[in-house]
Design a protein around this motif. Structure first.
Motif, PDB file in Angstrom:
ATOM      1  N   TYR A 187       0.807  -1.217   0.000  1.00  0.00           N
ATOM      2  CA  TYR A 187       0.000   0.000   0.000  1.00  0.00           C
ATOM      3  C   TYR A 187       0.842   1.270   0.000  1.00  0.00           C
ATOM      4  CZ  TYR A 187      -3.844  -3.150   0.980  1.00  0.00           C
ATOM      5  OH  TYR A 187      -4.760  -4.147   0.902  1.00  0.00           O
ATOM      6  N   SER A 188       2.158   1.125   0.043  1.00  0.00           N
ATOM      7  CA  SER A 188       3.019   2.305  -0.023  1.00  0.00           C
ATOM      8  C   SER A 188       2.887   3.007  -1.373  1.00  0.00           C
ATOM      9  CB  SER A 188       4.471   1.917   0.235  1.00  0.00           C
ATOM     10  OG  SER A 188       4.924   0.990  -0.733  1.00  0.00           O
ATOM     11  N   VAL A 189       2.376   2.289  -2.374  1.00  0.00           N
ATOM     12  CA  VAL A 189       2.131   2.892  -3.687  1.00  0.00           C
ATOM     13  C   VAL A 189       1.095   4.002  -3.572  1.00  0.00           C
ATOM     14  CG1 VAL A 189       1.204   2.419  -5.987  1.00  0.00           C
ATOM     15  CG2 VAL A 189       2.747   0.796  -4.919  1.00  0.00           C
ATOM     16  N   PHE A 190       0.104   3.831  -2.696  1.00  0.00           N
ATOM     17  CA  PHE A 190      -0.921   4.847  -2.522  1.00  0.00           C
ATOM     18  C   PHE A 190      -0.331   6.123  -1.926  1.00  0.00           C
ATOM     19  CE2 PHE A 190      -3.638   0.950  -2.280  1.00  0.00           C
ATOM     20  CZ  PHE A 190      -4.231   1.138  -3.521  1.00  0.00           C
ATOM     21  N   GLY A 191       0.629   5.972  -1.044  1.00  0.00           N
ATOM     22  CA  GLY A 191       1.301   7.142  -0.488  1.00  0.00           C
ATOM     23  C   GLY A 191       2.076   7.894  -1.550  1.00  0.00           C
ATOM     24  N   ALA A 192       2.744   7.151  -2.443  1.00  0.00           N
ATOM     25  CA  ALA A 192       3.485   7.788  -3.530  1.00  0.00           C
ATOM     26  C   ALA A 192       2.534   8.503  -4.489  1.00  0.00           C
ATOM     27  CB  ALA A 192       4.307   6.743  -4.279  1.00  0.00           C
ATOM     28  N   LEU A 193       1.401   7.885  -4.783  1.00  0.00           N
ATOM     29  CA  LEU A 193       0.419   8.530  -5.653  1.00  0.00           C
ATOM     30  C   LEU A 193      -0.163   9.789  -5.006  1.00  0.00           C
ATOM     31  CD1 LEU A 193      -1.528   5.486  -7.134  1.00  0.00           C
ATOM     32  CD2 LEU A 193       0.012   7.046  -8.319  1.00  0.00           C
ATOM     33  N   ALA A 194      -0.418   9.723  -3.715  1.00  0.00           N
ATOM     34  CA  ALA A 194      -0.934  10.898  -3.009  1.00  0.00           C
ATOM     35  C   ALA A 194       0.083  12.031  -3.053  1.00  0.00           C
ATOM     36  CB  ALA A 194      -1.271  10.544  -1.563  1.00  0.00           C
ATOM     37  N   LEU A 195       1.362  11.694  -2.902  1.00  0.00           N
ATOM     38  CA  LEU A 195       2.410  12.707  -2.967  1.00  0.00           C
ATOM     39  C   LEU A 195       2.463  13.360  -4.342  1.00  0.00           C
ATOM     40  CD1 LEU A 195       4.804  14.167  -1.676  1.00  0.00           C
ATOM     41  CD2 LEU A 195       6.237  12.248  -2.386  1.00  0.00           C
ATOM     42  N   ILE A 196       2.388  12.561  -5.383  1.00  0.00           N
ATOM     43  CA  ILE A 196       2.420  13.092  -6.751  1.00  0.00           C
ATOM     44  C   ILE A 196       1.212  13.991  -7.005  1.00  0.00           C
ATOM     45  CG2 ILE A 196       2.230  12.441  -9.187  1.00  0.00           C
ATOM     46  CD1 ILE A 196       3.927   9.944  -8.430  1.00  0.00           C
ATOM     47  N   ILE A 197       0.034  13.556  -6.560  1.00  0.00           N
ATOM     48  CA  ILE A 197      -1.179  14.350  -6.766  1.00  0.00           C
ATOM     49  C   ILE A 197      -1.102  15.669  -6.008  1.00  0.00           C
ATOM     50  CG2 ILE A 197      -3.658  14.431  -6.248  1.00  0.00           C
ATOM     51  CD1 ILE A 197      -3.679  11.390  -6.933  1.00  0.00           C
ATOM     52  N   LEU A 198      -0.614  15.630  -4.763  1.00  0.00           N
ATOM     53  CA  LEU A 198      -0.497  16.863  -3.985  1.00  0.00           C
ATOM     54  C   LEU A 198       0.526  17.822  -4.590  1.00  0.00           C
ATOM     55  CD1 LEU A 198      -0.723  15.559  -0.326  1.00  0.00           C
ATOM     56  CD2 LEU A 198      -2.315  17.092  -1.472  1.00  0.00           C
ATOM     57  N   LEU A 199       1.653  17.288  -5.075  1.00  0.00           N
ATOM     58  CA  LEU A 199       2.659  18.149  -5.690  1.00  0.00           C
ATOM     59  C   LEU A 199       2.125  18.798  -6.969  1.00  0.00           C
ATOM     60  CD1 LEU A 199       5.878  16.024  -5.161  1.00  0.00           C
ATOM     61  CD2 LEU A 199       5.360  18.238  -4.132  1.00  0.00           C
ATOM     62  N   PHE A 224      -1.623  24.203   4.204  1.00  0.00           N
ATOM     63  CA  PHE A 224      -2.182  22.868   3.998  1.00  0.00           C
ATOM     64  C   PHE A 224      -1.226  21.981   3.206  1.00  0.00           C
ATOM     65  CE2 PHE A 224      -4.292  20.139   0.867  1.00  0.00           C
ATOM     66  CZ  PHE A 224      -4.812  19.177   1.719  1.00  0.00           C
ATOM     67  N   PHE A 225      -0.709  22.521   2.113  1.00  0.00           N
ATOM     68  CA  PHE A 225       0.174  21.713   1.279  1.00  0.00           C
ATOM     69  C   PHE A 225       1.484  21.396   1.990  1.00  0.00           C
ATOM     70  CE2 PHE A 225      -2.521  23.086  -2.324  1.00  0.00           C
ATOM     71  CZ  PHE A 225      -2.773  21.829  -2.847  1.00  0.00           C
ATOM     72  N   GLU A 226       2.026  22.326   2.731  1.00  0.00           N
ATOM     73  CA  GLU A 226       3.264  22.052   3.461  1.00  0.00           C
ATOM     74  C   GLU A 226       3.048  20.976   4.521  1.00  0.00           C
ATOM     75  OE1 GLU A 226       6.341  23.050   2.772  1.00  0.00           O
ATOM     76  OE2 GLU A 226       5.448  24.045   1.032  1.00  0.00           O
ATOM     77  N   MET A 227       1.913  21.041   5.218  1.00  0.00           N
ATOM     78  CA  MET A 227       1.634  20.061   6.268  1.00  0.00           C
ATOM     79  C   MET A 227       1.363  18.670   5.704  1.00  0.00           C
ATOM     80  SD  MET A 227      -0.533  22.195   9.145  1.00  0.00           S
ATOM     81  CE  MET A 227      -1.962  21.273   8.733  1.00  0.00           C
ATOM     82  N   SER A 228       0.937  18.575   4.461  1.00  0.00           N
ATOM     83  CA  SER A 228       0.639  17.259   3.894  1.00  0.00           C
ATOM     84  C   SER A 228       1.780  16.724   3.030  1.00  0.00           C
ATOM     85  CB  SER A 228      -0.655  17.317   3.090  1.00  0.00           C
ATOM     86  OG  SER A 228      -0.550  18.289   2.080  1.00  0.00           O
ATOM     87  N   ILE A 229       2.539  17.586   2.401  1.00  0.00           N
ATOM     88  CA  ILE A 229       3.591  17.121   1.494  1.00  0.00           C
ATOM     89  C   ILE A 229       4.843  16.694   2.259  1.00  0.00           C
ATOM     90  CG2 ILE A 229       5.201  17.916  -0.285  1.00  0.00           C
ATOM     91  CD1 ILE A 229       2.876  19.419  -1.552  1.00  0.00           C
ATOM     92  N   VAL A 230       5.220  17.422   3.290  1.00  0.00           N
ATOM     93  CA  VAL A 230       6.457  17.100   4.013  1.00  0.00           C
ATOM     94  C   VAL A 230       6.422  15.696   4.626  1.00  0.00           C
ATOM     95  CG1 VAL A 230       7.920  17.774   5.957  1.00  0.00           C
ATOM     96  CG2 VAL A 230       7.104  19.503   4.357  1.00  0.00           C
ATOM     97  N   PRO A 231       5.377  15.302   5.359  1.00  0.00           N
ATOM     98  CA  PRO A 231       5.367  13.936   5.904  1.00  0.00           C
ATOM     99  C   PRO A 231       5.330  12.853   4.816  1.00  0.00           C
ATOM    100  CG  PRO A 231       3.730  15.271   7.003  1.00  0.00           C
ATOM    101  CD  PRO A 231       4.243  16.070   5.869  1.00  0.00           C
ATOM    102  N   LEU A 232       4.604  13.118   3.728  1.00  0.00           N
ATOM    103  CA  LEU A 232       4.559  12.134   2.647  1.00  0.00           C
ATOM    104  C   LEU A 232       5.918  12.009   1.966  1.00  0.00           C
ATOM    105  CD1 LEU A 232       1.093  12.711   0.966  1.00  0.00           C
ATOM    106  CD2 LEU A 232       1.900  10.640   2.086  1.00  0.00           C
ATOM    107  N   THR A 233       6.647  13.106   1.860  1.00  0.00           N
ATOM    108  CA  THR A 233       7.984  13.058   1.273  1.00  0.00           C
ATOM    109  C   THR A 233       8.928  12.245   2.155  1.00  0.00           C
ATOM    110  OG1 THR A 233       7.640  15.214   0.242  1.00  0.00           O
ATOM    111  CG2 THR A 233       9.905  14.452   0.433  1.00  0.00           C
ATOM    112  N   ILE A 234       8.843  12.444   3.451  1.00  0.00           N
ATOM    113  CA  ILE A 234       9.677  11.684   4.380  1.00  0.00           C
ATOM    114  C   ILE A 234       9.343  10.196   4.298  1.00  0.00           C
ATOM    115  CG2 ILE A 234      10.188  11.300   6.824  1.00  0.00           C
ATOM    116  CD1 ILE A 234       9.784  14.365   7.180  1.00  0.00           C
ATOM    117  N   ALA A 235       8.068   9.869   4.258  1.00  0.00           N
ATOM    118  CA  ALA A 235       7.662   8.458   4.147  1.00  0.00           C
ATOM    119  C   ALA A 235       8.111   7.864   2.822  1.00  0.00           C
ATOM    120  CB  ALA A 235       6.147   8.343   4.298  1.00  0.00           C
ATOM    121  N   PHE A 236       7.995   8.631   1.742  1.00  0.00           N
ATOM    122  CA  PHE A 236       8.421   8.164   0.424  1.00  0.00           C
ATOM    123  C   PHE A 236       9.919   7.867   0.418  1.00  0.00           C
ATOM    124  CE2 PHE A 236       9.976   9.151  -3.883  1.00  0.00           C
ATOM    125  CZ  PHE A 236       9.278   8.185  -4.594  1.00  0.00           C
TER     126      PHE A 236
END
Length: 67
Positions: free
Chosen positions: A10-22, A41-53
């Motif tokens: 399911y880590s693919v969903f996190g990568a897709l969410a990151l791409i969509i948010l960017l 909003f974007f900073e609070m959602s993109i930074v954690p997803l980038t770290i997880a990615f």
């Protein structure tokens, strides 16, 4: 069905969410709708997803190197 001894598929969903948010951030930043709240909003959602990615990528590289 395969057995995975590491990170969930399911880590693919996190990568897709990151791409969509960017992509959304890039499009909204060019429009007239951009404001301080959207930026926050974007900073609070993109930074954690980038770290997880990055963590997932590092884990996969380590896994490949150990084989």
């Amino acid at each position: 069905m395969s057995i995975n001894n590491g990170i969930s598929d399911y880590s693919v969903f996190g990568a897709l969410a990151l791409i969509i948010l960017l992509a959304s951030k890039k499009m909204l930043k060019a429009s007239d709708e951009w404001n301080k709240n959207l930026s926050s909003f974007f900073e609070m959602s993109i930074v954690p997803l980038t770290i997880a990615f990055l963590a997932v990528i590092i884990f996969y590289i380590m896994q490949l190197m150990s084989q």
